[in-house]
Scaffold this active site. Structure first.
Site, PDB file in Angstrom:
ATOM      1  N   TYR A 146       0.842  -1.197   0.000  1.00 29.36           N
ATOM      2  CA  TYR A 146       0.000   0.000   0.000  1.00 29.36           C
ATOM      3  C   TYR A 146       0.879   1.249   0.000  1.00 29.36           C
ATOM      4  O   TYR A 146       0.715   2.157  -0.826  1.00 29.36           O
ATOM      5  CB  TYR A 146      -0.906  -0.004   1.241  1.00 29.36           C
TER       6      TYR A 146
HETATM    7  O1  UGA Z   1      -1.985   6.987   7.879  1.00 30.18           O
HETATM    8  C1  UGA Z   1      -2.155   6.349   6.864  1.00 30.18           C
HETATM    9  O2  UGA Z   1      -1.627   6.680   5.838  1.00 30.18           O
HETATM   10  C2  UGA Z   1      -2.981   5.097   6.851  1.00 30.18           C
HETATM   11  O3  UGA Z   1      -3.789   5.057   8.026  1.00 30.18           O
HETATM   12  C3  UGA Z   1      -4.522   3.887   8.210  1.00 30.18           C
HETATM   13  O4  UGA Z   1      -3.620   2.821   8.472  1.00 30.18           O
HETATM   14  P1  UGA Z   1      -3.260   2.517   9.976  1.00 30.18           P
HETATM   15  O5  UGA Z   1      -2.593   3.683  10.617  1.00 30.18           O
HETATM   16  O6  UGA Z   1      -2.494   1.239   9.977  1.00 30.18           O
HETATM   17  O7  UGA Z   1      -4.687   2.391  10.676  1.00 30.18           O
HETATM   18  P2  UGA Z   1      -5.445   1.134  11.289  1.00 30.18           P
HETATM   19  O8  UGA Z   1      -5.451   0.022  10.358  1.00 30.18           O
HETATM   20  O9  UGA Z   1      -6.739   1.625  11.785  1.00 30.18           O
HETATM   21  O10 UGA Z   1      -4.525   0.752  12.539  1.00 30.18           O
HETATM   22  C4  UGA Z   1      -4.386   1.640  13.617  1.00 30.18           C
HETATM   23  C5  UGA Z   1      -3.440   1.060  14.630  1.00 30.18           C
HETATM   24  O11 UGA Z   1      -4.031  -0.084  15.228  1.00 30.18           O
HETATM   25  C6  UGA Z   1      -3.108  -1.176  15.180  1.00 30.18           C
HETATM   26  N1  UGA Z   1      -3.907  -2.407  15.126  1.00 30.18           N
HETATM   27  C7  UGA Z   1      -4.581  -2.730  14.008  1.00 30.18           C
HETATM   28  C8  UGA Z   1      -5.344  -3.872  13.960  1.00 30.18           C
HETATM   29  C9  UGA Z   1      -5.416  -4.722  15.065  1.00 30.18           C
HETATM   30  O12 UGA Z   1      -6.081  -5.771  15.072  1.00 30.18           O
HETATM   31  N2  UGA Z   1      -4.733  -4.356  16.188  1.00 30.18           N
HETATM   32  C10 UGA Z   1      -3.983  -3.221  16.255  1.00 30.18           C
HETATM   33  O13 UGA Z   1      -3.371  -2.953  17.299  1.00 30.18           O
HETATM   34  C11 UGA Z   1      -2.239  -0.901  13.984  1.00 30.18           C
HETATM   35  O14 UGA Z   1      -0.994  -1.550  14.110  1.00 30.18           O
HETATM   36  C12 UGA Z   1      -2.119   0.604  14.048  1.00 30.18           C
HETATM   37  O15 UGA Z   1      -1.097   0.971  14.906  1.00 30.18           O
HETATM   38  C13 UGA Z   1      -5.365   3.562   6.980  1.00 30.18           C
HETATM   39  O16 UGA Z   1      -5.937   2.287   7.093  1.00 30.18           O
HETATM   40  C14 UGA Z   1      -4.601   3.686   5.692  1.00 30.18           C
HETATM   41  O17 UGA Z   1      -5.487   3.521   4.618  1.00 30.18           O
HETATM   42  C15 UGA Z   1      -3.946   5.038   5.699  1.00 30.18           C
HETATM   43  O18 UGA Z   1      -3.356   5.364   4.545  1.00 30.18           O
END
Ligand code: UGA
Length: 446
Positions: free
Chosen positions: A257
């Site tokens: 991504y």
């Molecule tokens: O900032 C960005 O550019 C990206 O932000 C998000 O990605 P992400 O920050 O990974 O958001 P989430 O998928 O909601 O995860 C948030 C946090 O929760 C954590 N997480 C996720 C899933 C889970 O089961 N447990 C958990 O602790 C992840 O590691 C992360 O630290 C979006 O999903 C992307 O599309 C976007 O581009």
């Protein structure tokens, strides 16, 4: 999507349960004759072989057991299919939606308009008097019902959302022929960091091929629009220097991504350089809020906490917390509109550059990274339910341990100033979630 239609129409005439099929008399009679006429027997065998083969093909292409595969097939079809017949009535509606309220208002094409940020940006533009035409392929990455509900919201505000894919060059040409867009707000993308391990093709299809297809349409337009598009904080990848600044290295993405978003930034450079397109990339930092994306942690944590289901909280290999610079959607919308307002005109026309054009990149973050554990305790408080938490080591799935935006540049040049902290933003999200799904478990299909 459009190419699926003939197949589905055909399938409509095929019974879903063979037992319920009531053939008409003539066909029964013919079959009877075919079955028992000795000279026709070989022909029937061949005919039935082709028939069964055709049915198997139809089933294979129309009801994927793997939604991922279905998605990529659907996207591919979107790009190859001819656009639907778009008559004068359609053009009239397209023009009406894109018409600004005042002479100074913008005429904006918003791609991904039925998506989370796309919906909010469209509403923000419309509210202040700009003309907005939405475009969205309504893919199956997550609940289409939610996307349709967002579309309903937009339609009630006078925004038409054309159903189509940014890879559909015929459709794009039609849209640019019908309307002289002053701006394109490009929010359409295959989002999500972890899903790239399941469906790599959809990232290439939307974030690279789709982006190029859109830029091709923009470069040929006369006048060329100015473009603002959604990049991502994920381009900072495995960087350890914080906070992340726009001039930091972005050459170590941790997910496909991120790599496709980084590729988008390079592609933007090329189209700016060769064709004089004015392009602004916005690096969003984990945007959240009402009408959000069910694939994001804050969203499915809420759902799972309410259902009493266990949630997994990731930690680093040395038991440190994983943190994100969660940014509230209204703050991001303000940044998007400011980027549009400060965008200079593209300099080219009809595929020819006439001078140097603006090329910009900004971080749109909150500047206050929060550990995921803190996000969960805020949700517990708001939902008044204790979460069943399981802390596990972050799987190798494309996630990065932390993000933290330096927003000085956006503040100086766009006047960007986020004002919503995580508690307040989640409070607004939970309020929306409960009103949309109910406080129990309503069918959110993610
Ligand atoms: O900032 C960005 O550019 C990206 O932000 C998000 O990605 P992400 O920050 O990974 O958001 P989430 O998928 O909601 O995860 C948030 C946090 O929760 C954590 N997480 C996720 C899933 C889970 O089961 N447990 C958990 O602790 C992840 O590691 C992360 O630290 C979006 O999903 C992307 O599309 C976007 O581009």
């Amino acid at each position: 999507m459009t190419q699926l239609k003939p197949i589905l129409t055909h399938l409509d005439s095929i019974p879903s349960t063979p037992g319920k099929f009531k053939p008409d008399k003539s066909s029964t009679y013919n079959l009877y004759r075919l079955r028992f006429h000795p000279t026709l027997f070989p022909r029937f065998t061949l005919w039935s072989f082709f028939f069964i083969f055709f049915i198997v093909l139809l089933i294979f292409f129309s009801s994927p057991t793997n939604p991922t595969a279905g998605n990529s097939r659907r996207s591919l079809k979107n790009s190859l299919s001819p656009s639907p017949a778009l008559g004068p009535n359609w053009e009239h509606r397209v023009r009406a939606s894109a018409r600004p309220r005042s002479k100074t208002g913008f005429t904006v094409l918003v791609t991904g308009a039925a998506g989370f940020v796309g919906t909010h940006v469209s509403l923000g533009l419309k509210r202040r008097g700009d003309g907005v035409l939405g475009l969205d392929n309504f893919n199956q990455y997550y609940d289409i019902g939610l996307k349709k509900a967002r579309q309903g919201l937009l339609e009630r505000s006078g925004i038409m959302v054309v159903e189509g894919d940014i890879n559909d060059v015929v459709l794009l040409r039609k849209l640019f022929d019908a309307v002289a867009f002053t701006h394109v707000m490009h929010m359409a993308a295959q989002a999500g960091v972890r899903y790239a391990m399941q469906n790599s093709g959809s990232y290439v299809h939307s974030n690279i091929a789709g982006f190029v297809s859109l830029l091709e349409a923009c470069k040929m337009a006369n006048p060329q629009p100015s473009i603002v598009w959604a990049s991502s904080s994920s381009v900072y990848g495995l960087n350890s220097k914080v906070p992340f600044s726009e001039n930091d290295r972005t050459d170590q993405p941790a997910s496909l991504y991120a790599a496709t978003k980084k590729a988008g930034e390079e592609i933007a450079h090329t189209y700016n350089h060769i064709y004089g397109l004015s392009i602004t990339g916005l690096r969003f930092f984990t945007v959240y809020g009402p009408w959000g994306r069910p694939d994001m942690a804050y969203f499915f944590f809420t759902k799972d906490i309410l259902r009493g289901k266990e949630i997994k909280i990731f930690e680093t290999s040395d038991h440190g917390s994983v943190a994100r610079d969660f940014t509230y959607v209204d703050d991001v919308v303000k940044g998007c509109l400011a980027a549009l307002d400060t965008a200079k005109k593209s300099t080219g026309s009809g595929g020819k550059k006439k001078g140097a054009a603006q090329l910009r990149i900004y971080n749109l973050g909150n500047t206050k990274p929060m550990p995921v554990g803190r996000l969960v305790s805020i949700l517990e408080k708001l939902l008044k339910v204790k979460a069943k938490k399981k802390v596990i080591q972050m799987p190798r799935n494309g996630d990065v341990p932390f993000t933290h935006a330096n927003i000085t540049l956006a503040h100086t040049e766009l006047g960007y100033k986020p004002t919503t902290d995580l508690e307040m933003g989640l409070k607004k999200f939970v309020k929306w979630y409960v009103s949309y799904y109910g406080s129990k478990k309503k069918k959110s299909s993610w």
